[in-house]
Design an enzyme around this catalytic site. Structure first.
Site, PDB file in Angstrom:
ATOM      1  CB  ALA A  16      -0.903  -0.011   1.219  1.00 29.34           C
ATOM      2  CG  MET A  17       3.357   1.739  -2.573  1.00 29.34           C
ATOM      3  SD  MET A  17       4.346   1.551  -4.073  1.00 29.34           S
ATOM      4  CE  MET A  17       5.572   2.848  -3.835  1.00 29.34           C
ATOM      5  CB  SER A  18       0.235   6.835   1.504  1.00 31.07           C
ATOM      6  OG  SER A  18       1.541   7.208   1.915  1.00 31.07           O
ATOM      7  N   GLY A  20       3.768   8.766   0.284  1.00 32.28           N
ATOM      8  CA  GLY A  20       4.694   9.310   1.258  1.00 32.28           C
ATOM      9  C   GLY A  20       5.977   8.518   1.330  1.00 32.28           C
ATOM     10  CB  SER A  23       3.895   3.790   2.002  1.00 27.96           C
ATOM     11  OG  SER A  23       3.814   4.948   1.189  1.00 27.96           O
ATOM     12  CB  CYS A 111      -8.385   3.973   8.003  1.00 26.15           C
ATOM     13  SG  CYS A 111      -7.760   3.880   6.301  1.00 26.15           S
ATOM     14  CB  CYS A 210      -6.198  11.383   5.694  1.00 30.44           C
ATOM     15  SG  CYS A 210      -7.527  10.149   5.581  1.00 30.44           S
TER      16      CYS A 210
END
Length: 376
Positions: A16-18, A20, A23, A111, A210
């Site tokens: 999971a790559m936000s 940021g 990640s 979340c 967020c």
């Protein structure tokens, strides 16, 4: 041993790559460890902004592009998955409903429970992946018998195990946290990202909630729940001010109370209770915030549920310290007594129990016991 190194074979990992730095480095470390990694950015907003506002917000179009560029540098496939509707239902609407009921929720826990390690994990497993990788600072320890335990990160300053305390056995069995077992500062993580050629190395961290990019939680709630004028009263019931919505307050709040009548002793007053039934906010001195115990509901265990009474440490906020407690599961609810009184505990918050560095489990605070009364 930790989860990133224990597997006898390469895993198919969905990272999971936000967008940021955390990640991105986590995905890079997973790939470097020999796993078959695919990056995915979760589109959680139905109408994403083009750009972030400094360190506020996330899930913008800019974030998805940053995540894609990081995946390209790492050399892994990359996709964007639309989970906006699920996020709205399970996180945003839950957040609004909890505040409307006079409780103080933590959307990050929700979340992790409902999106990253439920909706995302379920989809990943259906597609043949073995694990979901995130940039959280925590550790999954694999015992000799194959059972897994969730532990605090090696670096306590960055530990995020509190917001992962909702994960159960099944979710832990498919979780990778490549950042949790190294004692490194954030500057060192950024330096590692720069060495790897990741452009997000200097990108500011996201803060606050967020989906409230401007940080105005009260305004966000007012827009969705509408204004509802009510009284601010002291412990005797005397009206000392007014408000435009009880949902705009949290237990322990001091600022922004707009109280016209000063306290008799001249000392600051804090929010002690929020009653959505009569739309009243009760305020009083700091000492009245002292809590000696609580009852928490909907427990979730990171392993087997404890049997009988036990002594643990507890964390009550994502960035809070530990406090010693005695806890026991009674008729499906967690009864907790604090060794020393604590302040500012609000219904709706999560309590996470620890045995040393091991996360035992979490539950949602329903009521708190004070020296003079039990507040719902």
């Amino acid at each position: 041993m930790t989860e990133i190194s224990q597997s006898p074979r390469p895993l198919r990992v969905l990272a999971a790559m936000s967008g940021g730095v955390d990640s991105a480095v986590a995905a890079a470390r997973a790939a470097e460890a020999g796993h078959d990694v695919t990056g995915v950015h979760l589109a959680l907003s139905a109408n994403p902004q083009s750009f972030r506002t400094g360190a506020r917000g996330c899930c913008t179009i800019e974030d998805s592009r940053d995540a894609r560029r990081a995946a390209d540098v790492i050399g892994i496939p990359f996709y964007v998955w639309d989970l906006a509707e699920r996020f709205r239902e399970d996180v945003v609407e839950d957040f609004i409903a909890e505040y409307e009921a006079g409780r103080t929720p933590n959307p990050c826990l929700r979340c992790n429970e409902k999106i990253k390690f439920a909706a995302l994990l379920d989809k990943a497993l259906a597609l043949g992946f073995d694990a979901v990788c995130t940039g959280h600072y925590a550790q999954v320890i694999v015992n000799e018998d194959g059972t897994r335990e969730l532990h605090r990160a090696s670096d306590m300053a960055k530990d995020q195990s509190y917001v992962l305390g909702v994960l159960d056995d099944r979710q832990l069995a498919h979780a990778l946290f490549p950042l949790g077992d190294t004692v490194t500062t954030k500057d060192e993580i950024r330096a590692e990202a720069e060495r790897r050629g990741l452009a997000v190395a200097k990108k500011p961290d996201s803060h606050d909630i967020c989906f409230i990019a401007d940080g105005d939680t009260q305004g966000f709630l007012a827009n969705r729940l509408g204004k509802a004028e009510g009284d601010i009263v002291d412990e005797s019931g005397a009206v000392v001010g007014s408000h435009e919505g009880a949902f705009g307050f949290t237990i322990g709040q001091r600022k922004g109370l707009r109280i016209g009548t000063p306290a008799a002793d001249g000392k600051p007053r804090y929010v002690l209770d929020i009653s959505p039934v009569n739309n009243t906010v009760t305020v009083g001195p700091a000492a009245s915030l002292d809590v000696s115990g609580l009852t928490a509901v909907k427990p979730r265990w990171c392993g087997a549920a404890p049997t009988g009474p036990g002594t643990y440490t507890a964390q009550l906020r994502a960035h809070g310290g530990e406090t010693e407690v005695a806890a026991e599961l009674v008729d499906g609810e967690l009864e907790v007594t604090f060794t020393e009184p604590v302040r500012g505990v609000a219904p709706g918050q999560a309590i996470v129990l620890y045995d040393g560095t091991r996360v035992v489990g979490s539950a949602t605070i329903a009521t708190t016991t004070r020296a003079t009364a039990t507040v719902a």
